[in-house]
Design a protein around this motif. Structure first.
Motif, PDB file in Angstrom:
ATOM      1  N   ARG A 326     -24.297  69.846 -11.921  1.00  0.00           N
ATOM      2  CA  ARG A 326     -23.173  69.075 -11.383  1.00  0.00           C
ATOM      3  C   ARG A 326     -23.625  67.720 -10.843  1.00  0.00           C
ATOM      4  O   ARG A 326     -22.926  66.713 -10.997  1.00  0.00           O
ATOM      5  N   PHE A 327     -24.785  67.701 -10.192  1.00  0.00           N
ATOM      6  CA  PHE A 327     -25.289  66.442  -9.642  1.00  0.00           C
ATOM      7  C   PHE A 327     -25.577  65.438 -10.751  1.00  0.00           C
ATOM      8  O   PHE A 327     -25.244  64.251 -10.629  1.00  0.00           O
ATOM      9  N   VAL A 328     -26.192  65.897 -11.819  1.00  0.00           N
ATOM     10  CA  VAL A 328     -26.459  65.004 -12.951  1.00  0.00           C
ATOM     11  C   VAL A 328     -25.145  64.520 -13.558  1.00  0.00           C
ATOM     12  O   VAL A 328     -25.001  63.354 -13.936  1.00  0.00           O
ATOM     13  N   ARG A 329     -24.168  65.409 -13.652  1.00  0.00           N
ATOM     14  CA  ARG A 329     -22.859  65.022 -14.186  1.00  0.00           C
ATOM     15  C   ARG A 329     -22.229  63.932 -13.338  1.00  0.00           C
ATOM     16  O   ARG A 329     -21.646  62.977 -13.862  1.00  0.00           O
ATOM     17  N   LEU A 330     -22.321  64.065 -12.022  1.00  0.00           N
ATOM     18  CA  LEU A 330     -21.752  63.068 -11.118  1.00  0.00           C
ATOM     19  C   LEU A 330     -22.332  61.685 -11.391  1.00  0.00           C
ATOM     20  O   LEU A 330     -21.606  60.696 -11.507  1.00  0.00           O
ATOM     21  N   ASN A 331     -23.651  61.615 -11.515  1.00  0.00           N
ATOM     22  CA  ASN A 331     -24.300  60.325 -11.766  1.00  0.00           C
ATOM     23  C   ASN A 331     -24.063  59.851 -13.197  1.00  0.00           C
ATOM     24  O   ASN A 331     -24.053  58.644 -13.461  1.00  0.00           O
ATOM     25  N   GLY A 332     -23.885  60.800 -14.121  1.00  0.00           N
ATOM     26  CA  GLY A 332     -23.563  60.428 -15.494  1.00  0.00           C
ATOM     27  C   GLY A 332     -22.215  59.741 -15.590  1.00  0.00           C
ATOM     28  O   GLY A 332     -22.036  58.792 -16.372  1.00  0.00           O
ATOM     29  N   ILE A 333     -21.251  60.200 -14.798  1.00  0.00           N
ATOM     30  CA  ILE A 333     -19.928  59.566 -14.782  1.00  0.00           C
ATOM     31  C   ILE A 333     -20.047  58.107 -14.350  1.00  0.00           C
ATOM     32  O   ILE A 333     -19.450  57.212 -14.946  1.00  0.00           O
ATOM     33  N   LEU A 334     -20.834  57.869 -13.309  1.00  0.00           N
ATOM     34  CA  LEU A 334     -20.978  56.510 -12.793  1.00  0.00           C
ATOM     35  C   LEU A 334     -21.824  55.629 -13.708  1.00  0.00           C
ATOM     36  O   LEU A 334     -21.583  54.422 -13.809  1.00  0.00           O
ATOM     37  N   PHE A 335     -22.814  56.214 -14.379  1.00  0.00           N
ATOM     38  CA  PHE A 335     -23.677  55.414 -15.250  1.00  0.00           C
ATOM     39  C   PHE A 335     -22.976  55.052 -16.558  1.00  0.00           C
ATOM     40  O   PHE A 335     -23.043  53.913 -17.021  1.00  0.00           O
ATOM     41  N   THR A 336     -22.312  56.035 -17.168  1.00  0.00           N
ATOM     42  CA  THR A 336     -21.658  55.797 -18.464  1.00  0.00           C
ATOM     43  C   THR A 336     -20.259  55.213 -18.303  1.00  0.00           C
ATOM     44  O   THR A 336     -19.665  54.756 -19.273  1.00  0.00           O
ATOM     45  N   ARG A 337     -19.710  55.251 -17.082  1.00  0.00           N
ATOM     46  CA  ARG A 337     -18.381  54.722 -16.782  1.00  0.00           C
ATOM     47  C   ARG A 337     -17.297  55.419 -17.599  1.00  0.00           C
ATOM     48  O   ARG A 337     -16.348  54.785 -18.066  1.00  0.00           O
ATOM     49  N   THR A 338     -17.445  56.711 -17.742  1.00  0.00           N
ATOM     50  CA  THR A 338     -16.472  57.516 -18.469  1.00  0.00           C
ATOM     51  C   THR A 338     -16.023  58.681 -17.593  1.00  0.00           C
ATOM     52  O   THR A 338     -16.731  59.075 -16.661  1.00  0.00           O
ATOM     53  N   SER A 339     -14.836  59.209 -17.906  1.00  0.00           N
ATOM     54  CA  SER A 339     -14.278  60.372 -17.182  1.00  0.00           C
ATOM     55  C   SER A 339     -14.197  60.120 -15.680  1.00  0.00           C
ATOM     56  O   SER A 339     -14.434  61.021 -14.869  1.00  0.00           O
ATOM     57  N   LEU A 340     -13.850  58.900 -15.298  1.00  0.00           N
ATOM     58  CA  LEU A 340     -13.783  58.563 -13.879  1.00  0.00           C
ATOM     59  C   LEU A 340     -12.716  59.366 -13.145  1.00  0.00           C
ATOM     60  O   LEU A 340     -12.803  59.562 -11.931  1.00  0.00           O
TER      61      LEU A 340
END
Length: 725
Positions: A326-340
């Motif tokens: 979940r933590f990686v997913r959280l940062n993935g959302i912010l890095f890829t700017r998707t699924s905000l």
């Protein structure tokens, strides 16, 4: 003939010899390609000759080597041979039918497979020996000490250009050595695989130590982490690969792939939770360490106890695994700017999971690793990922469209909310501990507060939304509580005139002063990390470093740095329009109005009164966001007034009927520089208060009847006052 040719070569300058060897290799490479096109065997000695020529160019002329990228060409010469052997090995495996598509299988040829595997390992071992020898030759050429690399050589590299050239070349060789060990592991099995991956990691870490500003070794370490399925470690290393002065460009593409794999893992995690009918939130831990004082019931059946312990360990392991996804997913959302649109949901899950894993109570539980060192490293990496996420989102991009500007603002708000919420949990946990100075959380706390001090705009928090404001308020409340908890942990004084750490007067450290400049293990771990470069500039990295080897000296240095950073942050942070400052008398951090000293060394009486009122009416740990404003005619619970020193014998100031506050007692043995306070209820005559203050000040206070608004106070020397508790 050979002797004549060698004489001609020796007569040439280093640049001419390098040019000659380079042209010779171009000729040999063209012959190899023509042989490959004609499908005829090439000269078996050509490969060895090319390798020797490349090595000679590297040692002859560094600038020529850099200009023509010779070190990379030398590696590509090895890599082509590796690719050939890998292709032979894959074909041999396919011929056994183990990797072949469904259908008739060819009889197995294990002898052929073993022969190719042996040939492959032999080549990798020989190439490893070659690069070890090349490192020795480079060190001799540039005057580098033999043996293991130490950080003092890197400090010399800043001053000596030739030494730096040699270190950069060694850095690249170490990465190639890591790659060779990694290939050995890929084609090994069992203990051999584990051993070679450990060797590869060691080479990459040495390369990062030799040249901390390069992202290449971190990228290779990320690949190793992906082999073991450690998504969080892989993302940490990819971030480190990008957050340096010389980022590794390929890391971004691989990071996108890693985040996509994690998205699938996260989706599967949600699906598994729904199928099992369990609410998608961590299971609450119970038992020792939860701060409830429970004791496991005595049991005669040891098997039941062992089973319960095993079940608890299994639950913690599953919680930790889910948290990482979940933590990686959280940062993935912010890095890829998707699924905000899913950010808030993911943040809630991650925040809840972190709270559970941190546990509670006066003692720590090691829920993030096998021992305290592993737990500390995990927290440092966790915080570093959050820091880089903010760092990455915050970077301005030229030519942004309006939609991109709006999106960036939303991303920043989300990133700030996440980092301050997580750190609020961690600081709250630290404040609960019996001895926070020994906590595995403290290295991560130091990393965060030093980064925050490097970014005054982030610390001050201008232009924030309502949700982020609440999270920041919670963070600062926990931060002040934590800072006050660790003040007694060391004997340092935080007087107003004391020098700060690297955030103030960096050039004022004495040559022999190393306590505040002592590089700790977390500094070594994050050396070269761009967001922390300002904080690392003053540190001494020359000593030998052993991970997890903190002694009392290191613990004290860490606490001192955190407290010094706390003072630095106090100068830039406002909480509900109130300041944070360190009260050197009370030895604690305070939120409220700081007493002001005038240019002539006088302490304003109004500030003393305000400070005393703040102590009586304000909870410094749990702040109220918006205290009710004072309205005229409202009565205070207590009014603080001044009592003149006894030696001056002013008998007409206080009414004999004025009851003193039971917590503030007068002194009968006062000296000339003492200040004594009396307390009174709001029913005491305000005229008496005004008469006393006017008499002490030697001037008339002008104030309208019935008003206790701020008068024009006369200042007193600071030495004239003393608080009696």
């Amino acid at each position: 003939m050979m002797i004549v040719q060698m004489d001609k070569m020796s007569a040439l300058s280093p640049r001419e010899r390098a040019q000659h060897l380079y042209e010779k290799n171009l000729e040999l490479e063209n012959k190899r390609r023509r042989s490959a096109q004609a499908r005829v065997p090439s000269d078996p000695n050509a490969w060895q000759q090319m390798r020797e020529n490349y090595e000679a160019i590297i040692l002859e002329d560094h600038s020529f080597s850099e200009q023509h990228n010779i070190e990379y060409s030398l590696w590509q010469l090895h890599y082509r041979r590796i690719e050939e052997l890998r292709a032979y090995y894959s074909a041999a495996l396919a011929s056994t039918g183990s990797n072949a598509p469904p259908g008739p299988k060819v009889p197995a040829r294990p002898d052929r497979i073993n022969k190719i595997r042996l040939q492959f390992k032999t080549f990798l071992s020989e190439a490893t020996g070659f690069y070890h020898d090349l490192i020795v030759k480079i060190r001799v050429k540039y005057g580098l000490p033999l043996g293991y690399f130490s950080d003092d050589t890197d400090n010399r590299a800043v001053m000596e250009t030739d030494v730096k050239k040699g270190l950069v070349s060694c850095h690249r060789c170490l990465i190639y050595l890591g790659d060779l060990a990694r290939y050995k592991g890929l084609y090994g099995d069992g203990d051999s695989k584990t051993r070679e991956y450990a060797a590869a990691s060691s080479y990459y870490l040495q390369a990062a130590s030799v040249w901390p500003l390069s992202g290449n070794p971190h990228h290779q370490l990320a690949i190793l982490a992906s082999y073991s399925g450690d998504e969080l470690a892989a993302v940490y290393r990819y971030f480190r690969s990008l957050a340096v002065d010389n980022p590794f460009a390929t890391a971004r593409d691989n990071l996108i792939v890693a985040f996509e794999k994690n998205r699938l893992s996260y989706t599967q995690l949600l699906g598994d939770a729904k199928i099992s009918g369990v609410k998608d939130s961590p299971v609450r831990l119970t038992g020792k360490g939860r701060g409830k004082g429970e004791a496991n019931p005595a049991s005669k059946d040891m098997k039941l106890e062992a089973g319960a312990l095993k079940e608890k360990t299994s639950k913690i392991r599953e919680m930790h695994k889910s948290f990482c996804v979940r933590f990686v997913r959280l940062n993935g959302i912010l890095f890829t700017r998707t699924s905000l649109e899913t950010f808030s949901e993911v943040l809630a899950l991650v925040s809840s999971g972190l709270s559970e894993l941190l546990s509670s109570g006066p003692e720590e539980e090691l829920n993030f690793g096998a021992d305290a060192s592993e737990n500390g490293l995990f927290i440092v990496r966790l915080i570093s990922i959050l820091i880089f996420t903010v760092h990455h989102v915050k970077k301005e991009a030229e030519g942004q469209t309006y939609a991109e500007i709006v999106q960036r603002a939303v991303l920043l708000q989300n990133a700030f909310t996440a980092v301050f919420e997580f750190m609020g949990h961690i600081l709250d946990r630290c404040a609960q501990l019996r001895d926070p100075s020994s906590s595995y959380l403290l290295p991560g706390v130091l990393v965060f507060v030093e980064w925050l001090a490097c970014c005054p705009d982030i610390a001050s928090g201008s232009d924030i939304d309502e949700k982020q404001s609440a999270v920041r308020l919670n963070f600062w409340n926990h931060c002040i509580s934590f800072l006050n908890k660790i003040v007694p942990c060391c004997s340092m004084s935080l007087d107003e005139n004391e020098d700060e750490t690297c955030f103030f007067n960096m050039s004022r450290y004495e040559e022999g002063e190393t306590e505040n400049r002592l590089a700790l293990w977390e500094d070594f771990e994050l050396r070269g990390f761009s967001p922390l470069l300002p904080a690392h500039g003053i540190l001494d990295f020359s000593r030998k470093h052993l991970f997890g080897s903190d002694g009392s000296k290191e613990k004290i240095a860490r606490v001192k740095r955190i407290l010094a950073v706390g003072k630095a942050l106090a100068n830039m942070v406002r909480i509900d329009q109130q300041t944070i400052y360190f009260d050197s008398k009370m030895k604690k951090f305070v939120i409220g109005a700081k007493p002001q000293i005038s240019d002539d060394g006088l302490l304003r009486a109004a500030d003393v009164i305000q400070e005393m009122r703040s102590e009586e009416t304000m909870n410094l740990v749990a702040l109220q966001p918006n205290p009710p404003p004072y309205t005229e005619g409202e009565e205070d619970d207590e009014v603080i007034v001044f009592k003149p020193v006894v030696t001056e014998k002013r008998n007409n100031v206080l009414s004999p009927k004025w009851p003193p506050h039971e917590g503030l007692k007068p002194s009968r043995n006062a000296s000339a520089d003492d200040l004594h306070f009396y307390g009174t209820s709001a029913s005491a005559p305000l005229d008496n208060l005004r008469q006393q203050a006017a008499f002490d000040a030697g001037s008339q206070i002008s104030a309208s009847p019935g008003s206790i608004g701020p008068p024009a106070y006369t200042t007193y020397p600071a030495s004239y006052f003393k608080v009696v508790s």
